[in-house]
Design a protein around this motif. Sequence first.
Motif, PDB file in Angstrom:
ATOM      1  N   TYR A  58       0.810  -1.223   0.000  1.00  0.00           N
ATOM      2  CA  TYR A  58       0.000   0.000   0.000  1.00  0.00           C
ATOM      3  C   TYR A  58       0.842   1.271   0.000  1.00  0.00           C
ATOM      4  CZ  TYR A  58      -4.344  -2.605   0.646  1.00  0.00           C
ATOM      5  OH  TYR A  58      -5.419  -3.428   0.455  1.00  0.00           O
ATOM      6  N   GLN A  59       2.117   1.168   0.282  1.00  0.00           N
ATOM      7  CA  GLN A  59       2.978   2.338   0.141  1.00  0.00           C
ATOM      8  C   GLN A  59       3.055   2.787  -1.315  1.00  0.00           C
ATOM      9  OE1 GLN A  59       6.913   2.020   1.777  1.00  0.00           O
ATOM     10  NE2 GLN A  59       6.199   1.054   3.671  1.00  0.00           N
ATOM     11  N   TYR A  60       2.911   1.812  -2.229  1.00  0.00           N
ATOM     12  CA  TYR A  60       3.073   2.111  -3.647  1.00  0.00           C
ATOM     13  C   TYR A  60       1.769   2.025  -4.435  1.00  0.00           C
ATOM     14  CZ  TYR A  60       7.920   1.386  -2.326  1.00  0.00           C
ATOM     15  OH  TYR A  60       9.139   1.463  -1.693  1.00  0.00           O
ATOM     16  N   PHE A  61       0.888   1.114  -4.057  1.00  0.00           N
ATOM     17  CA  PHE A  61      -0.335   0.883  -4.828  1.00  0.00           C
ATOM     18  C   PHE A  61      -1.547   0.896  -3.897  1.00  0.00           C
ATOM     19  CE2 PHE A  61       3.151  -1.483  -6.865  1.00  0.00           C
ATOM     20  CZ  PHE A  61       3.181  -0.835  -8.090  1.00  0.00           C
ATOM     21  N   PRO A  62      -2.490   1.829  -4.101  1.00  0.00           N
ATOM     22  CA  PRO A  62      -3.642   1.918  -3.200  1.00  0.00           C
ATOM     23  C   PRO A  62      -4.651   0.789  -3.373  1.00  0.00           C
ATOM     24  CG  PRO A  62      -3.854   3.504  -4.984  1.00  0.00           C
ATOM     25  CD  PRO A  62      -2.488   2.915  -5.095  1.00  0.00           C
ATOM     26  N   ASN A  63      -4.624   0.096  -4.503  1.00  0.00           N
ATOM     27  CA  ASN A  63      -5.616  -0.940  -4.791  1.00  0.00           C
ATOM     28  C   ASN A  63      -5.134  -1.784  -5.973  1.00  0.00           C
ATOM     29  OD1 ASN A  63      -6.284   0.668  -7.179  1.00  0.00           O
ATOM     30  ND2 ASN A  63      -7.304   2.025  -5.716  1.00  0.00           N
ATOM     31  N   LYS A  64      -5.924  -2.793  -6.319  1.00  0.00           N
ATOM     32  CA  LYS A  64      -5.478  -3.676  -7.402  1.00  0.00           C
ATOM     33  C   LYS A  64      -5.578  -2.996  -8.765  1.00  0.00           C
ATOM     34  CE  LYS A  64      -9.878  -6.219  -7.895  1.00  0.00           C
ATOM     35  NZ  LYS A  64     -10.499  -7.566  -7.807  1.00  0.00           N
ATOM     36  N   ASP A  65      -6.437  -1.990  -8.898  1.00  0.00           N
ATOM     37  CA  ASP A  65      -6.493  -1.261 -10.156  1.00  0.00           C
ATOM     38  C   ASP A  65      -5.176  -0.536 -10.424  1.00  0.00           C
ATOM     39  OD1 ASP A  65      -9.000  -2.091 -10.770  1.00  0.00           O
ATOM     40  OD2 ASP A  65     -10.021  -0.236 -10.237  1.00  0.00           O
ATOM     41  N   ALA A  66      -4.567   0.003  -9.375  1.00  0.00           N
ATOM     42  CA  ALA A  66      -3.269   0.670  -9.540  1.00  0.00           C
ATOM     43  C   ALA A  66      -2.208  -0.329  -9.985  1.00  0.00           C
ATOM     44  CB  ALA A  66      -2.857   1.353  -8.243  1.00  0.00           C
ATOM     45  N   LEU A  67      -2.285  -1.559  -9.487  1.00  0.00           N
ATOM     46  CA  LEU A  67      -1.373  -2.605  -9.955  1.00  0.00           C
ATOM     47  C   LEU A  67      -1.594  -2.897 -11.436  1.00  0.00           C
ATOM     48  CD1 LEU A  67      -1.663  -5.006  -6.906  1.00  0.00           C
ATOM     49  CD2 LEU A  67       0.489  -4.021  -7.718  1.00  0.00           C
ATOM     50  N   LEU A  68      -2.875  -2.952 -11.841  1.00  0.00           N
ATOM     51  CA  LEU A  68      -3.186  -3.197 -13.250  1.00  0.00           C
ATOM     52  C   LEU A  68      -2.625  -2.093 -14.138  1.00  0.00           C
ATOM     53  CD1 LEU A  68      -6.863  -4.450 -13.805  1.00  0.00           C
ATOM     54  CD2 LEU A  68      -4.720  -5.599 -14.397  1.00  0.00           C
ATOM     55  N   VAL A  69      -2.794  -0.849 -13.698  1.00  0.00           N
ATOM     56  CA  VAL A  69      -2.296   0.274 -14.484  1.00  0.00           C
ATOM     57  C   VAL A  69      -0.779   0.196 -14.628  1.00  0.00           C
ATOM     58  CG1 VAL A  69      -1.972   2.788 -14.504  1.00  0.00           C
ATOM     59  CG2 VAL A  69      -4.217   1.813 -13.988  1.00  0.00           C
ATOM     60  N   ALA A  70      -0.087  -0.120 -13.536  1.00  0.00           N
ATOM     61  CA  ALA A  70       1.367  -0.231 -13.591  1.00  0.00           C
ATOM     62  C   ALA A  70       1.795  -1.367 -14.526  1.00  0.00           C
ATOM     63  CB  ALA A  70       1.929  -0.450 -12.195  1.00  0.00           C
ATOM     64  N   LEU A  71       1.063  -2.476 -14.514  1.00  0.00           N
ATOM     65  CA  LEU A  71       1.361  -3.577 -15.428  1.00  0.00           C
ATOM     66  C   LEU A  71       1.114  -3.160 -16.880  1.00  0.00           C
ATOM     67  CD1 LEU A  71      -0.149  -6.619 -13.491  1.00  0.00           C
ATOM     68  CD2 LEU A  71       2.272  -6.229 -13.993  1.00  0.00           C
ATOM     69  N   ALA A  72       0.045  -2.412 -17.105  1.00  0.00           N
ATOM     70  CA  ALA A  72      -0.247  -1.940 -18.460  1.00  0.00           C
ATOM     71  C   ALA A  72       0.832  -0.992 -18.954  1.00  0.00           C
ATOM     72  CB  ALA A  72      -1.614  -1.255 -18.490  1.00  0.00           C
ATOM     73  N   GLU A  73       1.298  -0.096 -18.070  1.00  0.00           N
ATOM     74  CA  GLU A  73       2.369   0.827 -18.453  1.00  0.00           C
ATOM     75  C   GLU A  73       3.646   0.064 -18.793  1.00  0.00           C
ATOM     76  OE1 GLU A  73       0.969   4.756 -15.872  1.00  0.00           O
ATOM     77  OE2 GLU A  73       2.629   3.496 -15.174  1.00  0.00           O
ATOM     78  N   ARG A  74       3.952  -0.952 -17.990  1.00  0.00           N
ATOM     79  CA  ARG A  74       5.143  -1.755 -18.260  1.00  0.00           C
ATOM     80  C   ARG A  74       5.016  -2.484 -19.592  1.00  0.00           C
ATOM     81  NH1 ARG A  74       7.580  -6.053 -13.868  1.00  0.00           N
ATOM     82  NH2 ARG A  74       5.768  -7.297 -14.461  1.00  0.00           N
ATOM     83  N   HIS A  75       3.815  -2.974 -19.886  1.00  0.00           N
ATOM     84  CA  HIS A  75       3.574  -3.672 -21.153  1.00  0.00           C
ATOM     85  C   HIS A  75       3.732  -2.719 -22.335  1.00  0.00           C
ATOM     86  CE1 HIS A  75       1.841  -6.416 -24.070  1.00  0.00           C
ATOM     87  NE2 HIS A  75       0.923  -5.526 -24.369  1.00  0.00           N
ATOM     88  N   ILE A  76       3.163  -1.522 -22.225  1.00  0.00           N
ATOM     89  CA  ILE A  76       3.262  -0.543 -23.310  1.00  0.00           C
ATOM     90  C   ILE A  76       4.718  -0.161 -23.553  1.00  0.00           C
ATOM     91  CG2 ILE A  76       2.707   1.833 -23.989  1.00  0.00           C
ATOM     92  CD1 ILE A  76       0.058   1.436 -22.406  1.00  0.00           C
ATOM     93  N   ASP A  77       5.469   0.038 -22.478  1.00  0.00           N
ATOM     94  CA  ASP A  77       6.885   0.394 -22.633  1.00  0.00           C
ATOM     95  C   ASP A  77       7.655  -0.706 -23.355  1.00  0.00           C
ATOM     96  OD1 ASP A  77       6.417   2.778 -21.359  1.00  0.00           O
ATOM     97  OD2 ASP A  77       7.240   2.144 -19.423  1.00  0.00           O
ATOM     98  N   ALA A  78       7.363  -1.969 -23.000  1.00  0.00           N
ATOM     99  CA  ALA A  78       8.054  -3.093 -23.646  1.00  0.00           C
ATOM    100  C   ALA A  78       7.674  -3.189 -25.125  1.00  0.00           C
ATOM    101  CB  ALA A  78       7.721  -4.396 -22.924  1.00  0.00           C
ATOM    102  N   VAL A  79       6.377  -3.018 -25.416  1.00  0.00           N
ATOM    103  CA  VAL A  79       5.913  -3.078 -26.804  1.00  0.00           C
ATOM    104  C   VAL A  79       6.516  -1.935 -27.623  1.00  0.00           C
ATOM    105  CG1 VAL A  79       3.872  -2.788 -28.272  1.00  0.00           C
ATOM    106  CG2 VAL A  79       3.793  -4.340 -26.308  1.00  0.00           C
TER     107      VAL A  79
END
Length: 204
Positions: A58-79
């Motif tokens: 919770y220091q970094y992600f307030p909820n699971k949606d924030a985790l999803l967004v971070a995963l999506a950003e990582r995916h976009i950067d890799a693509v």
Amino acid sequence: MARPTSAEPRKLPRQRRSAETVDRLLDAAARIFDERGYRATTTNHVAEAASVSIGSLYQYFPNKDALLVALAERHIDAVAHQFGERLSVLRRERPALDATVRSLVDLTVELNDTSRLHAILFTECPRTTALEERLGRFSDLLTNEVAWHLERTGSGGADAALRARLVIAAVDAGVHEVILARPPGAERGAATAELVALTTRGLA
């Protein structure tokens, strides 16, 4: 997909140890979302899988949606990185139109998959401002490069940028809605070749 909960991260890691913790959390989140799906996943599941306390998560992600967004950003950067490398090769080698289309379609298929995680990112991830900006930058890069190749091969028409956007949208839909939607184990080669042929004929 909009939801009434903040999906922005609480803070960004500034030290190596913090960055390693965030990477561990995201790797764990990717596994758990893929195994359990969106609704069945909780932040407790992710913290446990990452061997991190829920307080640290919770220091970094307030909820699971924030985790999803971070995963999506990582995916976009890799693509974006993979497409950047492929586009650099195409600029240097300047292949014929059909070979250019085939190269980009093949990479689109390669960088997407039929995992549950990919489907969740595509359908459940909230569109935050930062995520939209990342998508916009990647879209602009791809549009500009495809337009350049259309003009280079004499296929740009009256408005190469417009034609590039239409081609990108059509290929993206063909890959996601037809090629990757085929049953598990189904051979994708024929469908990919047909998409390349249709796209090339339309441009020619």
